[in-house]
Structure formats: structure tokens, C-alpha cells
Scaffold this motif. Structure first.
Motif, PDB file in Angstrom:
ATOM      1  N   THR A 146       0.814  -1.212   0.000  1.00 19.86           N
ATOM      2  CA  THR A 146       0.000   0.000   0.000  1.00 19.86           C
ATOM      3  C   THR A 146       0.851   1.267   0.000  1.00 19.86           C
ATOM      4  O   THR A 146       0.501   2.242  -0.669  1.00 19.86           O
ATOM      5  CB  THR A 146      -0.945   0.021   1.206  1.00 19.86           C
ATOM      6  N   SER A 147       1.956   1.271   0.730  1.00 18.70           N
ATOM      7  CA  SER A 147       2.778   2.488   0.757  1.00 18.70           C
ATOM      8  C   SER A 147       3.365   2.769  -0.620  1.00 18.70           C
ATOM      9  O   SER A 147       3.364   3.919  -1.095  1.00 18.70           O
ATOM     10  CB  SER A 147       3.888   2.352   1.803  1.00 18.70           C
ATOM     11  N   ILE A 148       3.844   1.742  -1.301  1.00 18.84           N
ATOM     12  CA  ILE A 148       4.449   1.942  -2.621  1.00 18.84           C
ATOM     13  C   ILE A 148       3.375   2.267  -3.664  1.00 18.84           C
ATOM     14  O   ILE A 148       3.562   3.156  -4.509  1.00 18.84           O
ATOM     15  CB  ILE A 148       5.259   0.695  -3.021  1.00 18.84           C
ATOM     16  N   ALA A 149       2.234   1.570  -3.605  1.00 18.39           N
ATOM     17  CA  ALA A 149       1.178   1.809  -4.592  1.00 18.39           C
ATOM     18  C   ALA A 149       0.635   3.235  -4.483  1.00 18.39           C
ATOM     19  O   ALA A 149       0.417   3.910  -5.503  1.00 18.39           O
ATOM     20  CB  ALA A 149       0.054   0.795  -4.403  1.00 18.39           C
ATOM     21  N   THR A 150       0.420   3.711  -3.268  1.00 22.55           N
ATOM     22  CA  THR A 150      -0.099   5.064  -3.085  1.00 22.55           C
ATOM     23  C   THR A 150       0.916   6.110  -3.522  1.00 22.55           C
ATOM     24  O   THR A 150       0.564   7.114  -4.155  1.00 22.55           O
ATOM     25  CB  THR A 150      -0.474   5.289  -1.610  1.00 22.55           C
ATOM     26  N   LEU A 151       2.178   5.873  -3.207  1.00 22.48           N
ATOM     27  CA  LEU A 151       3.209   6.823  -3.621  1.00 22.48           C
ATOM     28  C   LEU A 151       3.329   6.864  -5.151  1.00 22.48           C
ATOM     29  O   LEU A 151       3.534   7.928  -5.740  1.00 22.48           O
ATOM     30  CB  LEU A 151       4.538   6.432  -2.994  1.00 22.48           C
ATOM     31  N   ARG A 152       3.179   5.721  -5.791  1.00 27.13           N
ATOM     32  CA  ARG A 152       3.244   5.676  -7.253  1.00 27.13           C
ATOM     33  C   ARG A 152       2.101   6.481  -7.864  1.00 27.13           C
ATOM     34  O   ARG A 152       2.271   7.141  -8.882  1.00 27.13           O
ATOM     35  CB  ARG A 152       3.172   4.214  -7.712  1.00 27.13           C
ATOM     36  N   GLU A 153       0.920   6.435  -7.225  1.00 25.78           N
ATOM     37  CA  GLU A 153      -0.221   7.235  -7.701  1.00 25.78           C
ATOM     38  C   GLU A 153       0.102   8.727  -7.620  1.00 25.78           C
ATOM     39  O   GLU A 153      -0.265   9.501  -8.494  1.00 25.78           O
ATOM     40  CB  GLU A 153      -1.453   6.939  -6.844  1.00 25.78           C
ATOM     41  N   ARG A 154       0.813   9.122  -6.556  1.00 26.00           N
ATOM     42  CA  ARG A 154       1.116  10.540  -6.379  1.00 26.00           C
ATOM     43  C   ARG A 154       2.181  11.005  -7.363  1.00 26.00           C
ATOM     44  O   ARG A 154       2.034  12.048  -7.989  1.00 26.00           O
ATOM     45  CB  ARG A 154       1.574  10.802  -4.942  1.00 26.00           C
ATOM     46  N   GLY A 201       0.604   1.707   5.862  1.00 23.29           N
ATOM     47  CA  GLY A 201       1.209   1.963   4.560  1.00 23.29           C
ATOM     48  C   GLY A 201       0.644   3.209   3.901  1.00 23.29           C
ATOM     49  O   GLY A 201       1.382   4.013   3.323  1.00 23.29           O
ATOM     50  N   LEU A 202      -0.682   3.389   3.967  1.00 17.73           N
ATOM     51  CA  LEU A 202      -1.305   4.594   3.403  1.00 17.73           C
ATOM     52  C   LEU A 202      -0.820   5.849   4.134  1.00 17.73           C
ATOM     53  O   LEU A 202      -0.596   6.890   3.514  1.00 17.73           O
ATOM     54  CB  LEU A 202      -2.825   4.476   3.498  1.00 17.73           C
ATOM     55  N   PHE A 203      -0.650   5.724   5.446  1.00 15.51           N
ATOM     56  CA  PHE A 203      -0.246   6.889   6.238  1.00 15.51           C
ATOM     57  C   PHE A 203       1.195   7.316   5.935  1.00 15.51           C
ATOM     58  O   PHE A 203       1.461   8.486   5.681  1.00 15.51           O
ATOM     59  CB  PHE A 203      -0.405   6.559   7.725  1.00 15.51           C
ATOM     60  N   VAL A 204       2.125   6.377   5.927  1.00 20.87           N
ATOM     61  CA  VAL A 204       3.532   6.760   5.745  1.00 20.87           C
ATOM     62  C   VAL A 204       3.822   7.195   4.306  1.00 20.87           C
ATOM     63  O   VAL A 204       4.818   7.886   4.062  1.00 20.87           O
ATOM     64  CB  VAL A 204       4.488   5.619   6.136  1.00 20.87           C
ATOM     65  N   SER A 205       2.959   6.815   3.362  1.00 26.25           N
ATOM     66  CA  SER A 205       3.201   7.218   1.973  1.00 26.25           C
ATOM     67  C   SER A 205       3.165   8.733   1.820  1.00 26.25           C
ATOM     68  O   SER A 205       3.749   9.278   0.885  1.00 26.25           O
ATOM     69  CB  SER A 205       2.183   6.561   1.046  1.00 26.25           C
ATOM     70  N   ALA A 206       2.466   9.413   2.744  1.00 27.03           N
ATOM     71  CA  ALA A 206       2.389  10.875   2.670  1.00 27.03           C
ATOM     72  C   ALA A 206       3.735  11.523   2.990  1.00 27.03           C
ATOM     73  O   ALA A 206       3.963  12.680   2.624  1.00 27.03           O
ATOM     74  CB  ALA A 206       1.329  11.395   3.635  1.00 27.03           C
ATOM     75  N   ALA A 225       6.841  10.067   2.263  1.00 26.69           N
ATOM     76  CA  ALA A 225       7.920   9.547   1.421  1.00 26.69           C
ATOM     77  C   ALA A 225       7.951  10.302   0.092  1.00 26.69           C
ATOM     78  O   ALA A 225       6.912  10.628  -0.479  1.00 26.69           O
ATOM     79  CB  ALA A 225       7.723   8.052   1.171  1.00 26.69           C
ATOM     80  N   ALA A 226       9.161  10.575  -0.391  1.00 25.70           N
ATOM     81  CA  ALA A 226       9.315  11.280  -1.669  1.00 25.70           C
ATOM     82  C   ALA A 226       9.591  10.324  -2.823  1.00 25.70           C
ATOM     83  O   ALA A 226       9.555  10.727  -3.979  1.00 25.70           O
ATOM     84  CB  ALA A 226      10.449  12.298  -1.559  1.00 25.70           C
ATOM     85  N   SER A 227       9.887   9.076  -2.515  1.00 28.13           N
ATOM     86  CA  SER A 227      10.172   8.092  -3.558  1.00 28.13           C
ATOM     87  C   SER A 227       9.799   6.712  -3.047  1.00 28.13           C
ATOM     88  O   SER A 227       9.586   6.516  -1.835  1.00 28.13           O
ATOM     89  CB  SER A 227      11.646   8.129  -3.944  1.00 28.13           C
ATOM     90  N   GLU A 228       9.728   5.767  -3.963  1.00 27.95           N
ATOM     91  CA  GLU A 228       9.410   4.404  -3.561  1.00 27.95           C
ATOM     92  C   GLU A 228      10.513   3.834  -2.668  1.00 27.95           C
ATOM     93  O   GLU A 228      10.252   3.035  -1.768  1.00 27.95           O
ATOM     94  CB  GLU A 228       9.216   3.534  -4.798  1.00 27.95           C
ATOM     95  N   PHE A 229      11.743   4.239  -2.908  1.00 26.97           N
ATOM     96  CA  PHE A 229      12.851   3.794  -2.070  1.00 26.97           C
ATOM     97  C   PHE A 229      12.664   4.259  -0.628  1.00 26.97           C
ATOM     98  O   PHE A 229      12.885   3.504   0.323  1.00 26.97           O
ATOM     99  CB  PHE A 229      14.158   4.326  -2.648  1.00 26.97           C
ATOM    100  N   GLN A 230      12.234   5.525  -0.472  1.00 28.03           N
ATOM    101  CA  GLN A 230      11.981   6.025   0.882  1.00 28.03           C
ATOM    102  C   GLN A 230      10.808   5.292   1.533  1.00 28.03           C
ATOM    103  O   GLN A 230      10.812   5.058   2.746  1.00 28.03           O
ATOM    104  CB  GLN A 230      11.703   7.522   0.845  1.00 28.03           C
ATOM    105  N   ALA A 231       9.793   4.959   0.753  1.00 28.04           N
ATOM    106  CA  ALA A 231       8.644   4.232   1.308  1.00 28.04           C
ATOM    107  C   ALA A 231       9.088   2.891   1.901  1.00 28.04           C
ATOM    108  O   ALA A 231       8.627   2.497   2.975  1.00 28.04           O
ATOM    109  CB  ALA A 231       7.599   4.012   0.221  1.00 28.04           C
ATOM    110  N   VAL A 232       9.993   2.206   1.199  1.00 29.08           N
ATOM    111  CA  VAL A 232      10.512   0.940   1.715  1.00 29.08           C
ATOM    112  C   VAL A 232      11.322   1.179   2.982  1.00 29.08           C
ATOM    113  O   VAL A 232      11.282   0.384   3.933  1.00 29.08           O
ATOM    114  CB  VAL A 232      11.355   0.234   0.641  1.00 29.08           C
ATOM    115  N   GLN A 233      12.057   2.296   3.012  1.00 32.01           N
ATOM    116  CA  GLN A 233      12.884   2.585   4.188  1.00 32.01           C
ATOM    117  C   GLN A 233      12.051   2.843   5.437  1.00 32.01           C
ATOM    118  O   GLN A 233      12.568   2.759   6.559  1.00 32.01           O
ATOM    119  CB  GLN A 233      13.769   3.803   3.899  1.00 32.01           C
ATOM    120  N   PHE A 234      10.782   3.193   5.262  1.00 29.51           N
ATOM    121  CA  PHE A 234       9.937   3.404   6.436  1.00 29.51           C
ATOM    122  C   PHE A 234       9.635   2.101   7.169  1.00 29.51           C
ATOM    123  O   PHE A 234       9.256   2.117   8.337  1.00 29.51           O
ATOM    124  CB  PHE A 234       8.615   4.072   6.030  1.00 29.51           C
ATOM    125  N   MET A 235       9.782   0.973   6.474  1.00 30.63           N
ATOM    126  CA  MET A 235       9.434  -0.301   7.113  1.00 30.63           C
ATOM    127  C   MET A 235      10.264  -0.574   8.372  1.00 30.63           C
ATOM    128  O   MET A 235       9.686  -0.870   9.430  1.00 30.63           O
ATOM    129  CB  MET A 235       9.562  -1.455   6.129  1.00 30.63           C
TER     130      MET A 235
END
Length: 265
Positions: A89-97, A168-173, A175-185
Motif C-alpha cells: 500500500t505504501s508503494i502503490a499510493t506513492l506511485r499514484e502521487r 502503509g497509506l499513512f507513511v506514503s504521505a 515519502a518522496a520516492s518508492e525507495f523512501q517508502a521501503v525505508q519506512f518499514m
């Protein structure tokens, strides 16, 4: 003769800032997300297969110690879906943005709460399938010995997956990239994994760590699984644990709707 001055009605708040929910728009958003996922079979396969493979691997790691598998297998049924849904969810939402899709959607009569709820509904349906597969495999094929009802085990697994979706939806806000979204894990999930009681009972932890584990939702997910593992009936502690996980998921979804941004800065 006097005339009453005309008073203009207050303008409605922009829909993107509204937190009210429209069922039709929420369902339309969920249907759009599911249509997109249908065209990505590799993601669906990873979401559904990986937790089952990891559970089976764990079972055969402890092949000569089935009691050990019983002790941690139920806990991992709640942890695996949470981690998987968080990543997806974090990566999918960030990709939408980053693709501009999110900005176009929020320019339409679609509120943030409806958008987040639609995403949660779509991924929640996948979470149900994922949890059902992992729970069925563990109980009926791998021989996980559960004293309580396997359906309660499935219920907690679904709640944990929904919590992972919300996180995942919350932290996507942020993150500036998909790499950062993964780093939130590791920042969001690893402390919970270490303190949830999987590796050592929470009662034996240092008081400071025990207090920290008391405010982390994964602790109650694992406690709820252990209640089903040990008790044949629904206990008060199980109801409390399930309610806390549900409440945390709803709270994080609300925060996700409030902090949702159209663009990545």
C-alpha cells in the motif's frame, strides 16, 4: 418599502478537504484500484504467496519441534500480512502521487477520506484472501495446533492486515520516492516486531521496553493470536486486543486522510 438584503449562502468546502464519506465514490475508488491490480499479476502473486511460503518454511525449520512452531506460528500469521500490506500500500499510493494520478483524482468531486477508504477497502479485500490462505495452510495442512477457533485466528489476521494497510497509506504521505517508502518499514514495523513478544514474553522485558510495547499495536495483535492459541472460548483479553487493533487501524486511516497530499515534494 424596505427590502431585505440578499445574503449569499456560504460556499461549500472544497471536496478535497472534506472528511465526509460517499459510499458510491468510495466503492468506485476501490473498484479502480482492484482493476489496476488485476493487470499486475506478479504483485498479486507476491501478496498471496509470500506469507504462505514463509509460514511453510518456518514449519519445516522447526520440523523436529512442532511445539515451537505452534508457539510462534500463530503470532507470525498476524505479522506477515501486516508487513506485506504495509509495503504494497505504501508503494502503490506513492506511485499514484508521483505519476500525477492522485492530483487528478482529488481535482474531481472526491474527498480525501473517500480516497483513503477506497484504497483501504480494495487492499482490505486482498488482505482477507491473503489471511485466509495463510491461516488455512497453517491450520489444515501444516498442523498448527490451535485450542480456539481457526475463524478467530483468521479474524485477527485480517485485522492485522488492515492495520498494515492503514500504516502503509499513512507513511506514503511522508515519502518522496518508492525507495523512501521501503525505508519506512524498519522505522515503523521493526521496533514493533522486536517488542511485540514474539522473541521474549513482554512480562519479562525491562519496564521501559514493556511500557513502550504497551503502546504499539502489533503487541496486541500477537497477544490476540496467543489468546486463541491457548483458550477454547473468546476471552475478555481477546476482545480487548481485537478492539485495540481495530481502533488503531481506524485512527491511522483517519490520520492518513488528514495528511494526504496531492503531490510529492
Amino acid at each position: 418599502m424596505t427590502t431585505t438584503p440578499h445574503t449569499a449562502a456560504p460556499a461549500p468546502a472544497p471536496s478535497s478537504l472534506s472528511l465526509s464519506l460517499s459510499l458510491s465514490r468510495t466503492l468506485a475508488t476501490a473498484a479502480r484500484v482492484l482493476r489496476q491490480l488485476r493487470h499486475d499479476p506478479r504483485t498479486i502473486a507476491l501478496m498471496l504467496v509470500v506469507p504462505c511460503v514463509m509460514t511453510a518454511l518456518l514449519r519445516y525449520v522447526f520440523d523436529d519441534r512442532p511445539a515451537t512452531f505452534d508457539g510462534i506460528g500463530a503470532s507470525l500469521l498476524g505479522i506477515f500480512p501486516m508487513i506485506t500490506m504495509f509495503l504494497v500500500t505504501s508503494i502503490a499510493t506513492l506511485r499514484e502521487r508521483t505519476s500525477g494520478t492522485l492530483e487528478r483524482l482529488l481535482a474531481m468531486p472526491l474527498g480525501k477520506a473517500e480516497l483513503i477508504s477506497g484504497y483501504a477497502l480494495a487492499f482490505g479485500l486482498l488482505a482477507i484472501v491473503q489471511s485466509a490462505l495463510a491461516t488455512g495452510l497453517s491450520v489444515w495442512l501444516l498442523g498448527l495446533d490451535v485450542t480456539g477457533s481457526p475463524w478467530l485466528l483468521l479474524l485477527v489476521a485480517v485485522l492485522d492486515a488492515l492495520l498494515g494497510t492503514a500504516l502503509g497509506l499513512f507513511v506514503s504521505a511522508f515519502a518522496a520516492s518508492e525507495f523512501q517508502a521501503v525505508q519506512f518499514m524498519p522505522a515503523v514495523l521493526m521496533p514493533q516486531l522486536l517488542l511485540c513478544g514474539l522473541f521474549t514474553p513482554r512480562d519479562t522485558m525491562h519496564p521501559a521496553l514493556r511500557a513502550l510495547s504497551d503502546v504499539l499495536p502489533m503487541s496486541y495483535a500477537v497477544d490476540g493470536m496467543n489468546e486463541i492459541l491457548r483458550h477454547p472460548d473468546i476471552t475478555g483479553d481477546f476482545v480487548r486486543d481485537a478492539a485495540i487493533v481495530t481502533g488503531c487501524a481506524l485512527l491511522v486511516l483517519t490520520l492518513g486522510a488528514a495528511t494526504l497530499r496531492r503531490r510529492t515534494r
